[in-house]
Design an enzyme around this catalytic site. Sequence first.
Site, PDB file in Angstrom:
ATOM      1  N   SER A 262     -19.476  -4.176 -12.205  1.00 48.07           N
ATOM      2  CA  SER A 262     -18.693  -3.405 -13.183  1.00 48.07           C
ATOM      3  C   SER A 262     -18.175  -4.252 -14.333  1.00 48.07           C
ATOM      4  O   SER A 262     -17.795  -5.416 -14.140  1.00 48.07           O
ATOM      5  CB  SER A 262     -17.501  -2.782 -12.451  1.00 48.07           C
ATOM      6  OG  SER A 262     -16.547  -2.319 -13.374  1.00 48.07           O
TER       7      SER A 262
ATOM      8  N   GLU B 247     -15.367  -3.958 -15.396  1.00 53.73           N
ATOM      9  CA  GLU B 247     -13.992  -4.307 -15.031  1.00 53.73           C
ATOM     10  C   GLU B 247     -13.880  -5.779 -14.664  1.00 53.73           C
ATOM     11  O   GLU B 247     -12.802  -6.368 -14.765  1.00 53.73           O
ATOM     12  CB  GLU B 247     -13.538  -3.455 -13.835  1.00 53.73           C
ATOM     13  CG  GLU B 247     -12.939  -2.126 -14.192  1.00 53.73           C
ATOM     14  CD  GLU B 247     -11.570  -2.240 -14.832  1.00 53.73           C
ATOM     15  OE1 GLU B 247     -11.389  -1.634 -15.907  1.00 53.73           O
ATOM     16  OE2 GLU B 247     -10.692  -2.933 -14.305  1.00 53.73           O
TER      17      GLU B 247
ATOM     18  N   TYR C 216      -9.416  -3.785  -7.573  1.00 54.40           N
ATOM     19  CA  TYR C 216     -10.787  -3.256  -7.655  1.00 54.40           C
ATOM     20  C   TYR C 216     -11.702  -4.280  -8.316  1.00 54.40           C
ATOM     21  O   TYR C 216     -12.785  -4.598  -7.809  1.00 54.40           O
ATOM     22  CB  TYR C 216     -10.789  -1.948  -8.450  1.00 54.40           C
ATOM     23  CG  TYR C 216     -12.162  -1.490  -8.887  1.00 54.40           C
ATOM     24  CD1 TYR C 216     -13.009  -0.815  -8.004  1.00 54.40           C
ATOM     25  CD2 TYR C 216     -12.623  -1.743 -10.188  1.00 54.40           C
ATOM     26  CE1 TYR C 216     -14.275  -0.411  -8.406  1.00 54.40           C
ATOM     27  CE2 TYR C 216     -13.881  -1.341 -10.594  1.00 54.40           C
ATOM     28  CZ  TYR C 216     -14.706  -0.676  -9.701  1.00 54.40           C
ATOM     29  OH  TYR C 216     -15.958  -0.277 -10.105  1.00 54.40           O
TER      30      TYR C 216
HETATM   31  P1  NAP Z   1     -17.667   7.653  -7.490  1.00 52.36           P
HETATM   32  O1  NAP Z   1     -18.028   8.933  -8.148  1.00 52.36           O
HETATM   33  O2  NAP Z   1     -16.229   7.349  -7.204  1.00 52.36           O
HETATM   34  O3  NAP Z   1     -18.488   7.573  -6.114  1.00 52.36           O
HETATM   35  C1  NAP Z   1     -18.178   6.622  -5.133  1.00 52.36           C
HETATM   36  C2  NAP Z   1     -19.050   6.888  -3.928  1.00 52.36           C
HETATM   37  O4  NAP Z   1     -18.713   5.932  -2.892  1.00 52.36           O
HETATM   38  C3  NAP Z   1     -18.856   8.271  -3.295  1.00 52.36           C
HETATM   39  O5  NAP Z   1     -20.092   8.746  -2.843  1.00 52.36           O
HETATM   40  C4  NAP Z   1     -17.943   7.970  -2.117  1.00 52.36           C
HETATM   41  O6  NAP Z   1     -18.032   8.912  -1.078  1.00 52.36           O
HETATM   42  C5  NAP Z   1     -18.521   6.631  -1.671  1.00 52.36           C
HETATM   43  N1  NAP Z   1     -17.624   5.890  -0.793  1.00 52.36           N
HETATM   44  C6  NAP Z   1     -16.328   5.580  -1.022  1.00 52.36           C
HETATM   45  N2  NAP Z   1     -15.827   4.901   0.032  1.00 52.36           N
HETATM   46  C7  NAP Z   1     -16.826   4.786   0.935  1.00 52.36           C
HETATM   47  C8  NAP Z   1     -16.920   4.219   2.232  1.00 52.36           C
HETATM   48  N3  NAP Z   1     -15.879   3.625   2.819  1.00 52.36           N
HETATM   49  N4  NAP Z   1     -18.101   4.292   2.889  1.00 52.36           N
HETATM   50  C9  NAP Z   1     -19.162   4.919   2.312  1.00 52.36           C
HETATM   51  N5  NAP Z   1     -19.138   5.481   1.090  1.00 52.36           N
HETATM   52  C10 NAP Z   1     -17.978   5.422   0.411  1.00 52.36           C
HETATM   53  O7  NAP Z   1     -18.235   6.414  -8.327  1.00 52.36           O
HETATM   54  P2  NAP Z   1     -19.356   6.390  -9.487  1.00 52.36           P
HETATM   55  O8  NAP Z   1     -18.687   6.609 -10.785  1.00 52.36           O
HETATM   56  O9  NAP Z   1     -20.504   7.213  -9.073  1.00 52.36           O
HETATM   57  O10 NAP Z   1     -19.754   4.841  -9.455  1.00 52.36           O
HETATM   58  C11 NAP Z   1     -20.764   4.367  -8.570  1.00 52.36           C
HETATM   59  C12 NAP Z   1     -20.560   2.874  -8.343  1.00 52.36           C
HETATM   60  O11 NAP Z   1     -20.622   2.190  -9.598  1.00 52.36           O
HETATM   61  C13 NAP Z   1     -19.222   2.486  -7.737  1.00 52.36           C
HETATM   62  O12 NAP Z   1     -19.425   1.358  -6.923  1.00 52.36           O
HETATM   63  C14 NAP Z   1     -18.372   2.106  -8.940  1.00 52.36           C
HETATM   64  O13 NAP Z   1     -17.351   1.203  -8.554  1.00 52.36           O
HETATM   65  C15 NAP Z   1     -19.415   1.462  -9.804  1.00 52.36           C
HETATM   66  N6  NAP Z   1     -19.200   1.507 -11.264  1.00 52.36           N
HETATM   67  C16 NAP Z   1     -18.945   2.700 -11.866  1.00 52.36           C
HETATM   68  C17 NAP Z   1     -18.799   2.755 -13.240  1.00 52.36           C
HETATM   69  C18 NAP Z   1     -18.519   4.052 -13.948  1.00 52.36           C
HETATM   70  O14 NAP Z   1     -18.121   4.008 -15.129  1.00 52.36           O
HETATM   71  N7  NAP Z   1     -18.780   5.203 -13.317  1.00 52.36           N
HETATM   72  C19 NAP Z   1     -18.934   1.579 -13.999  1.00 52.36           C
HETATM   73  C20 NAP Z   1     -19.223   0.383 -13.342  1.00 52.36           C
HETATM   74  C21 NAP Z   1     -19.373   0.357 -11.966  1.00 52.36           C
HETATM   75  P3  NAP Z   1     -17.110  10.271  -1.087  1.00 52.36           P
HETATM   76  O15 NAP Z   1     -17.833  11.235  -1.986  1.00 52.36           O
HETATM   77  O16 NAP Z   1     -17.094  10.646   0.335  1.00 52.36           O
HETATM   78  O17 NAP Z   1     -15.773   9.872  -1.642  1.00 52.36           O
HETATM   79  N1  GDD Z   2      -7.482   7.463 -14.878  1.00 50.63           N
HETATM   80  C1  GDD Z   2      -6.614   7.531 -15.911  1.00 50.63           C
HETATM   81  N2  GDD Z   2      -5.707   8.548 -15.927  1.00 50.63           N
HETATM   82  N3  GDD Z   2      -6.688   6.603 -16.879  1.00 50.63           N
HETATM   83  C2  GDD Z   2      -5.826   6.709 -17.921  1.00 50.63           C
HETATM   84  C3  GDD Z   2      -4.886   7.739 -18.008  1.00 50.63           C
HETATM   85  C4  GDD Z   2      -4.805   8.695 -16.964  1.00 50.63           C
HETATM   86  O1  GDD Z   2      -3.995   9.621 -16.958  1.00 50.63           O
HETATM   87  N4  GDD Z   2      -4.202   7.581 -19.177  1.00 50.63           N
HETATM   88  C5  GDD Z   2      -4.695   6.514 -19.786  1.00 50.63           C
HETATM   89  N5  GDD Z   2      -5.684   5.965 -19.029  1.00 50.63           N
HETATM   90  C6  GDD Z   2      -6.446   4.763 -19.355  1.00 50.63           C
HETATM   91  C7  GDD Z   2      -6.451   3.686 -18.276  1.00 50.63           C
HETATM   92  O2  GDD Z   2      -5.220   2.951 -18.307  1.00 50.63           O
HETATM   93  C8  GDD Z   2      -7.663   2.868 -18.673  1.00 50.63           C
HETATM   94  O3  GDD Z   2      -7.318   1.932 -19.658  1.00 50.63           O
HETATM   95  C9  GDD Z   2      -8.601   3.908 -19.303  1.00 50.63           C
HETATM   96  O4  GDD Z   2      -7.813   5.093 -19.507  1.00 50.63           O
HETATM   97  C10 GDD Z   2      -9.816   4.270 -18.451  1.00 50.63           C
HETATM   98  O5  GDD Z   2      -9.381   4.598 -17.151  1.00 50.63           O
HETATM   99  P1  GDD Z   2     -10.371   5.254 -16.066  1.00 50.63           P
HETATM  100  O6  GDD Z   2     -11.044   6.433 -16.651  1.00 50.63           O
HETATM  101  O7  GDD Z   2      -9.583   5.433 -14.806  1.00 50.63           O
HETATM  102  O8  GDD Z   2     -11.514   4.161 -15.900  1.00 50.63           O
HETATM  103  P2  GDD Z   2     -11.480   2.576 -15.726  1.00 50.63           P
HETATM  104  O9  GDD Z   2     -11.991   1.992 -17.012  1.00 50.63           O
HETATM  105  O10 GDD Z   2     -10.164   2.105 -15.243  1.00 50.63           O
HETATM  106  O11 GDD Z   2     -12.534   2.347 -14.559  1.00 50.63           O
HETATM  107  C11 GDD Z   2     -13.790   2.996 -14.576  1.00 50.63           C
HETATM  108  O12 GDD Z   2     -14.730   2.199 -15.256  1.00 50.63           O
HETATM  109  C12 GDD Z   2     -15.032   0.958 -14.619  1.00 50.63           C
HETATM  110  C13 GDD Z   2     -16.040   0.215 -15.518  1.00 50.63           C
HETATM  111  O13 GDD Z   2     -15.370  -0.507 -16.499  1.00 50.63           O
HETATM  112  C14 GDD Z   2     -14.196   3.269 -13.139  1.00 50.63           C
HETATM  113  O14 GDD Z   2     -15.356   4.094 -13.132  1.00 50.63           O
HETATM  114  C15 GDD Z   2     -14.564   1.986 -12.408  1.00 50.63           C
HETATM  115  O15 GDD Z   2     -15.113   2.302 -11.114  1.00 50.63           O
HETATM  116  C16 GDD Z   2     -15.585   1.233 -13.240  1.00 50.63           C
HETATM  117  O16 GDD Z   2     -15.945   0.019 -12.608  1.00 50.63           O
END
Ligand code: NAP
Ligand code: GDD
Length: 327
Positions: free
Chosen positions: A132, A134, A155
């Site tokens: 990520s 992050e 995280y």
């Molecule tokens: P998500 O929608 O939160 O999905 C997370 C998945 O992990 C869900 O299927 C969840 O199952 C499963 N999971 C959670 N805890 C588990 C456990 N203990 N054992 C087995 N499965 C478990 O995340 P996403 O947005 O699709 O992201 C996919 C991956 O990419 C994650 O690793 C995330 O950290 C990473 N990532 C995401 C982003 C982004 O912007 N979306 C960016 C960079 C990296 P349930 O449905 O049962 O909760």
């Molecule tokens: N969730 C959330 N809720 N975020 C908020 C809010 C709120 O009400 N208000 C402001 N924010 C700001 C957060 O402080 C952060 O700076 C930004 O919105 C994005 O927050 P999220 O959408 O929760 O995503 P993230 O950037 O913290 O994390 C996501 O992206 C990562 C990749 O950079 C997640 O998908 C991570 O799993 C992923 O790795």
Amino acid sequence: MSQQVALITGITGQDGSYLAEQLLDKGYVVHGLIRRSSTFNTARIDHLYLDPHDPDARLFLHYGDLTDGSRLVTLLERVEPTEVYHLGAQSHVRVSFDEPEFTGDVTGLGTTRLLEALRVSKVPARFYQASSSEMFGATPPPQNENAFFYPRSPYAAAKVYSYWMVRNYREAYGLFACNGILFNHESPRRGETFVTRKITMAIARIAAGLQDVLYLGNLDARRDWGYAPEYADAMWRMLQADEPADYVVATGTSYSVGDFVRMAFEHADLDWEKHVKFDPRYLRPTEVDDLIGDATKAKDVLGWQAQTFTPELVKIMVDADRARLGA
Ligand code: NAP
Ligand code: GDD
């Protein structure tokens, strides 16, 4: 060509659902790890599922959990995947401050359990790790594969640990293992407590007369927001490359949370200042201020580049949430 078989952890999540869709379209047999829960958690993949007795079934789901290492071994031995996509994680940054130990267990050690299961089972699968942006945390943008990691949340720290475990298994055991360092990517299937989806769902509810106020935290943080299906394609491309490597996947642009709010409300002909209020509950103890990815390597080696940029993504998400509510 021999049958390609994928195992996806996190198949019920946003990315897992798009990846499963794309792999099935390519002719893969797809196996997914799902958690047992008292309510169904498969809504994002129900449209792909056929009863396993159906001769056309190519998607199979298996109970398991990333905290249960022995289960990961038995599952790999049974499924014998050619590719493993490790997407499962406690993926919410704010929640990781409330549950740092659990996040370390699932998001960090979960990766080690899966890598170790691959090693002991001797299943010769290629491995994708959902790393990520992050991990870059406080490192100033633009961030590429050589930028320093400076994690700013439990995280992010867990993801850095996973990143290095993947590198170590690649170097120590010759595993074909890749880190996809993906910047934020969103879609109408995004989890409802991530900020983009929280905003677009609130707009749909406001337009439908079901809600009046949207409470948010920090509007100044900047993110590089792309479109999730395109990022699932990048994951697949990494495992088709000649050599295992690590790649940044991003659009190369950034917008603030406030920009996203304004664009989304404007698209729905609503005045955001009438509806958005601040709630400190949504602030984080440490914030990631600015992420902009440099995905040059993914373009040069994988032929991948973003097609959808944040302003278009905003419209896709607002329109989808409004259509869902008929608003
Ligand atoms: P998500 O929608 O939160 O999905 C997370 C998945 O992990 C869900 O299927 C969840 O199952 C499963 N999971 C959670 N805890 C588990 C456990 N203990 N054992 C087995 N499965 C478990 O995340 P996403 O947005 O699709 O992201 C996919 C991956 O990419 C994650 O690793 C995330 O950290 C990473 N990532 C995401 C982003 C982004 O912007 N979306 C960016 C960079 C990296 P349930 O449905 O049962 O909760
Ligand atoms: N969730 C959330 N809720 N975020 C908020 C809010 C709120 O009400 N208000 C402001 N924010 C700001 C957060 O402080 C952060 O700076 C930004 O919105 C994005 O927050 P999220 O959408 O929760 O995503 P993230 O950037 O913290 O994390 C996501 O992206 C990562 C990749 O950079 C997640 O998908 C991570 O799993 C992923 O790795």
